[in-house]
Each structure stands twice: as structure tokens, then as C-alpha cells.
Enzyme design. Structure first.
Site, PDB file in Angstrom:
ATOM      1  CG  ASN A 273       6.660 -12.463 -19.342  1.00 36.54           C
ATOM      2  OD1 ASN A 273       6.445 -12.215 -20.372  1.00 36.54           O
ATOM      3  ND2 ASN A 273       6.256 -13.389 -18.775  1.00 36.54           N
ATOM      4  N   GLY A 274       8.254 -14.875 -17.189  1.00 32.39           N
ATOM      5  CA  GLY A 274       8.584 -16.321 -17.651  1.00 32.39           C
ATOM      6  C   GLY A 274       8.739 -17.288 -16.721  1.00 32.39           C
TER       7      GLY A 274
ATOM      8  N   GLY B 206      -1.094  -9.904 -16.347  1.00 34.35           N
ATOM      9  CA  GLY B 206      -1.040 -10.335 -14.838  1.00 34.35           C
ATOM     10  C   GLY B 206      -1.961  -9.468 -13.970  1.00 34.35           C
TER      11      GLY B 206
ATOM     12  CB  CYS C 239       4.751 -11.329 -15.775  1.00 31.93           C
ATOM     13  SG  CYS C 239       4.706 -12.317 -14.290  1.00 31.93           S
TER      14      CYS C 239
ATOM     15  CE1 TYR D 285      -7.424 -15.775 -22.987  1.00 33.64           C
ATOM     16  CE2 TYR D 285      -5.441 -15.969 -21.735  1.00 33.64           C
ATOM     17  CZ  TYR D 285      -6.711 -15.785 -21.797  1.00 33.64           C
ATOM     18  OH  TYR D 285      -7.142 -15.439 -20.767  1.00 33.64           O
TER      19      TYR D 285
HETATM   20  P1  AMP Z   1     -11.240 -23.386 -19.363  1.00 31.06           P
HETATM   21  O1  AMP Z   1     -11.370 -24.434 -20.715  1.00 31.06           O
HETATM   22  O2  AMP Z   1     -12.486 -23.525 -18.525  1.00 31.06           O
HETATM   23  O3  AMP Z   1      -9.990 -23.663 -18.788  1.00 31.06           O
HETATM   24  O4  AMP Z   1     -11.182 -22.116 -19.745  1.00 31.06           O
HETATM   25  C1  AMP Z   1     -10.492 -21.743 -21.132  1.00 31.06           C
HETATM   26  C2  AMP Z   1     -10.807 -20.210 -21.542  1.00 31.06           C
HETATM   27  O5  AMP Z   1      -9.908 -19.610 -20.722  1.00 31.06           O
HETATM   28  C3  AMP Z   1      -9.985 -19.872 -22.883  1.00 31.06           C
HETATM   29  O6  AMP Z   1     -11.298 -19.852 -24.010  1.00 31.06           O
HETATM   30  C4  AMP Z   1      -9.340 -18.861 -22.832  1.00 31.06           C
HETATM   31  O7  AMP Z   1     -10.125 -17.675 -23.383  1.00 31.06           O
HETATM   32  C5  AMP Z   1      -9.222 -18.751 -21.251  1.00 31.06           C
HETATM   33  N1  AMP Z   1      -7.750 -19.017 -21.211  1.00 31.06           N
HETATM   34  C6  AMP Z   1      -6.923 -19.774 -21.757  1.00 31.06           C
HETATM   35  N2  AMP Z   1      -5.855 -19.990 -21.063  1.00 31.06           N
HETATM   36  C7  AMP Z   1      -5.721 -19.322 -20.157  1.00 31.06           C
HETATM   37  C8  AMP Z   1      -4.790 -19.166 -19.137  1.00 31.06           C
HETATM   38  N3  AMP Z   1      -3.580 -19.740 -19.110  1.00 31.06           N
HETATM   39  N4  AMP Z   1      -5.176 -18.325 -18.058  1.00 31.06           N
HETATM   40  C9  AMP Z   1      -6.391 -17.833 -17.920  1.00 31.06           C
HETATM   41  N5  AMP Z   1      -7.247 -17.938 -19.039  1.00 31.06           N
HETATM   42  C10 AMP Z   1      -7.049 -18.674 -19.871  1.00 31.06           C
END
Ligand code: AMP
Length: 458
Positions: free
Chosen positions: A103-104, A29, A2, A243
Site C-alpha cells: 500500500n502506497g 480499493g 490499497c 477522508y
Molecule cells: P470531487 O470534488 O468531485 O473530486 O469529489 C470529491 C469527493 O470525493 C469528496 O467529497 C470525497 O468524499 C471524495 N473523495 C475525495 N478524495 C477522493 C479520492 N482520492 N478518491 C475518491 N474519492 C475521493
């Protein structure tokens, strides 16, 4: 996750400033968003499902009058994705009304819910509402009430709270989720999840909100109250660096861009490869892959172009399109890939569904070899502190070895950044960070084996 923002801007339309601050936090978000504003009297609020650009227009914003505003963009971890769970939440106390944005993720919500008076009615299913109700039921000034909440609430919470004439902000004693404060050049203050929200509205970064700190901003200016955090270990989320945060933000005075660049350099030292070009999975891995290319003395190229407008679509692809999955989001630049030995850098592998598709897309575009490099260690554990990270069953690295993951992705080689390398690149002490998703030790939730059992049962 968030994104949250709070604005105190005497003589100005705070809601408009909050809108543009939240616009810079939209990556945190995309499910719902809302803004509440106050002019010393009534608090007015508007929230809806969707993206900020689809929710707010001039007419709606012009209704949100006043020099105080708080706002929220939501990505749900606790509570379902429905409008009653959208924020800001509005509450009433003997002191007057307040609006609240969180957020959290709390880790003792059930315990806190049980401590509420039986007459308290909860409308939403979120941990945030429980926290807001605790403030309502506490006694004394708003600062007293926040202190009472800080003493009992466990987990991750960065909060902005607007009353009819004041703005408050506070952060959990572990400092898990980010929160910073900036000064508006024309007078007043902004509090925001990330520093990237300050520049666009003409605010200068001042500092982080400290863990366990309460800020009160009123016509008297900025006041700070530091609560006791001695028993809490600092635990800023490492995944923000890997990320989540925007590369143009800084967390704890460390630029996210420079941290990711250093991760890429370090990764190239740990897992060098004979190749022709280095590319990123855009956008989160761009800084890391430039670091990798620099360290390996290889050209950095754009191998995939991301459609920036794909975001959330309400039109489902048909079966044939769905099978192509990531192709809707990324399109290859064939000229940079054909016949090349390609290093493709990504920030993380979570469930492991995206990466095999990306590798296949690069091969289809003519890449001769595909070497996958990840700027984080394997994500082996779920997150209880606000990142939607999947359960043990879904996390590929919790269930497979690195070699098995390489085979699943179809890459020629696979290298993950080591934990020591990551910590060095981020430039923070290991004891200052939450490394829960990497090592399974969390700052303020039950012991690891219990959380593992808990995760499996959900
Ligand atoms: P996957 O391994 O298919 O779950 O996708 C991982 C990719 O999604 C990574 O390369 C990140 O760029 C992105 N990602 C990582 N964590 C998240 C998250 N919590 N929510 C959405 N995208 C994410």
C-alpha cells in the site's frame, strides 16, 4: 491507496481470516483483490479484478490452505488497472518463495528500476513489482533484504510479505500509510492497514507498526527490528484522517471518528451560520457534520441517502441519467430539506465535480438555502504518495479562489476548515504529518516547484 492484511494463525485457515480482514478494508480499493496462503510448503494464490465478494467463494478459499496468508485490495495510483498489476505478487529467491502486497506509492521507482540487474524481467508496470524484485536481488536473510530495501526505497510503502513459513510486515521510514498489528485471541497475529480490520476476525489491537520497523512473525513468535529513521521526518498522511480511513479505525492512537467530529466542531466555530438543519454528504462526512451540528446547537438530519450497493457498476447509465450524475448514488429525503436553511458538510472538494451536483439536488428537493462547509482546507496540490488526487489542472482549489469555488458549486455560502483547525482537531503535531495535498510540501519527493512542473507535464 490499497488495503493490505497479513495473518499468522497456527492451526487455522489464515486465508479465511485474511478474507474477512480485507472485507473490512474494501473501502481502500475496489479495482482488484487477491489472497496468497502458505502451509509451510507451497504458496497458493488467487487474484482477480473486482470486489472481494465477487472474486472469492468457498471453493476458491478452500484451495488456499495454510496458517499464513496475506491479501490486498487495490486502488491504482502507479501502474494501470489490469490483472497483471493485481496483488499479492509472487516471487522466488534462494530462500524460497514469497508473496508480497504493497500500500502506497514509491517516488524513486525509475531510479530503483535502473538499479535492478539487466536480466531481471518485469511483468507488471507497478512500483510494487520493482520493490519485490529488489528483495529478490538482495542478499542474506529476509530481514537483511528488507533492511536493504528500506535504505533505498523512497516514498510511501506499508508492506505485508508471506514466505512459505513466516509473515513479515514493514513500513517506510516516514510512516506515510497506516499499518497496525493485532493479536488473535486463539493465538497468532494479524497485520492490517487499519484497525477496523481486527475486530471482525477476533483480534485485539496491539499497536501501530512503527516507521522503519520490520516485524517477523514465525513459530518463534513476534520479533521486531527497528531500522534507523533519524534522517526521516514522520509524515503520516493527513488525508487518511480527512477522508480515506474508516471512522471506526484509529491511527496513531487517534480515533478517526473523534478526529472528524472535532473537525466539524472546529469548522462550526470558524464558519458559523444561521440555519435550520445540518446534514452530511454520506458517509465520509457524517462524523464531521454531527460535530458541526453539536457545536452549532442545530439538529442533525439525513438529507441524502446513499445507495450502498452502487459501487462499481458495469452497466453505463444512458445520457439522460449521466447528466443527473450523483442522483444514482444519492437520493434526497425531501421531508428534511423542504423550506429549510441547510448546512451541508462534506470532507473535501477535489476536482469539484461532485459538489455542484449535490447542491443542485438539495435545491431541487426544496432547500431554501444551502450552506456548504468542508472539514478540510482547500486541496491545492496533487499527491505523490498513494492517493489518486488529480493533477494541478484538475484540482479546483489550485485554480480558483474560495469565492469562485462557491459560485461554481452554487452554494449560498462556503467555508473551509483552516489548516490550524484541522491540525488541532487531529491532535497531532504539524511536523508529524504529511500535508502535501494542502501545502505542497512533501516529505521525500523533490522540491515543490519541481513537483509542480512535473505534475503539469503529465
Ligand atoms: P470531487 O470534488 O468531485 O473530486 O469529489 C470529491 C469527493 O470525493 C469528496 O467529497 C470525497 O468524499 C471524495 N473523495 C475525495 N478524495 C477522493 C479520492 N482520492 N478518491 C475518491 N474519492 C475521493
Amino acid at each position: 491507496m490499497c488495503g493490505i492484511a497479513g495473518v499468522f494463525a497456527p492451526g487455522r485457515d489464515a486465508a479465511r481470516l485474511a478474507f474477512f480482514a480485507l472485507y473490512a478494508l474494501q473501502h481502500r480499493g475496489q479495482e482488484s483483490a487477491g489472497i496468497a496462503a502458505a502451509d509451510g510448503g507451497t504458496i497458493r494464490s488467487h487474484k482477480e479484478m473486482g470486489l472481494l465478494s465477487g472474486i472469492f467463494d468457498e471453493d476458491i478459499l478452500s484451495e488456499l490452505t495454510g496458517h499464513i496468508a496475506i491479501g490486498h485490495t487495490r486502488y491504482s495510483t502507479t501502474g494501470s488497472s489490469i490483472v497483471v498489476n493485481a496483488q499479492p505478487l509472487l516471487e522466488r529467491t534462494e530462500l524460497g518463495d514469497f508473496a508480497f502486497a504493497h500500500n502506497g506509492n514509491l517516488t524513486n521507482t525509475d531510479e530503483l528500476r535502473e538499479s535492478l540487474s539487466p536480466t531481471t524481467v518485469l511483468q507488471a508496470s507497478s512500483d510494487s513489482e520493482v520493490m519485490a524484485k529488489l528483495l529478490v536481488e538482495s542478499k542474506g536473510t529476509m530481514v537483511d533484504r528488507i533492511k536493504a530495501v528500506l535504505a533505498v526505497a523512497r516514498g510511501a510503502y506499508s508492506i505485508v510479505l508471506g514466505t512459505q513459513d513466516e509473515l513479515y510486515a514493514f513500513r517506510d521510514p516516514w510512516g506515510v500509510r497506516p499499518l497496525c498489528i493485532g493479536k488473535l485471541s486463539e493465538g497468532g497475529y494479524v497485520v492490517a492497514s487499519e484497525s477496523c480490520a481486527l475486530g471482525p476476525i477476533g483480534a485485539q489491537y496491539m499497536r501501530e507498526v512503527r516507521r522503519g520497523e520490520i516485524l517477523r512473525i514465525s513459530s518463534k513468535g513476534l520479533e521486531s527490528y527497528q531500522t534507523d529513521v533519524e534522517r526521516a521526518q514522520p509524515a503520516l498522511c493527513m488525508f487518511e484522517y480527512i477522508y480515506f480511513a474508516r471512522p471506526d479505525s484509529k491511527l496513531n492512537d487517534r480515533s478517526i471518528y473523534m478526529a472528524r467530529y472535532a473537525m466539524g466542531r472546529r469548522l462550526a466555530q470558524e464558519h458559523p451560520v444561521d440555519a435550520d438543519v445540518v446534514m452530511a454528504v454520506p458517509d465520509s462526512a457524517v462524523a464531521g457534520s454531527i460535530g458541526f451540528a453539536t457545536e452549532s446547537d442545530l439538529p442533525y438530519v439525513e438529507g441524502l441517502i446513499k445507495n450502498r450497493y452502487i459501487g462499481r457498476t458495469f452497466i453505463s447509465p444512458d445520457q439522460g441519467m449521466r447528466a443527473r450524475g450523483v442522483h444514482l448514488k444519492f437520493n434526497p429525503v425531501v421531508e428534511n430539506l423542504e423550506g429549510q436553511r441547510v448546512v451541508v458538510v462534506d470532507d473535501s472538494i477535489v476536482r469539484g465535480t461532485t459538489t455542484p451536483r449535490i447542491v443542485a439536488l438539495l435545491r431541487e428537493a426544496g432547500a431554501k438555502e444551502v450552506h456548504l462547509r468542508i472539514t478540510s482546507p482547500p486541496i491545492k496540490h496533487p499527491c505523490y504518495l498513494g492517493v489518486d488526487m488529480a493533477t494541478y489542472d484538475e484540482l479546483v482549489a489550485a485554480n480558483y479562489t474560495v469565492e469562485e469555488i462557491r459560485q461554481k458549486t452554487g452554494a449560498d455560502t462556503l467555508g473551509y476548515l483552516s489548516l490550524a483547525g484541522l491540525i488541532e482537531a487531529v491532535g497531532r503535531k504539524r511536523e508529524e504529518m504529511c500535508l502535501g495535498c494542502l501545502i505542497g510540501e512533501y516529505p521525500n519527493v523533490p522540491a515543490v516547484h519541481e513537483t509542480r512542473a512535473l505534475a503539469r507535464s503529465t
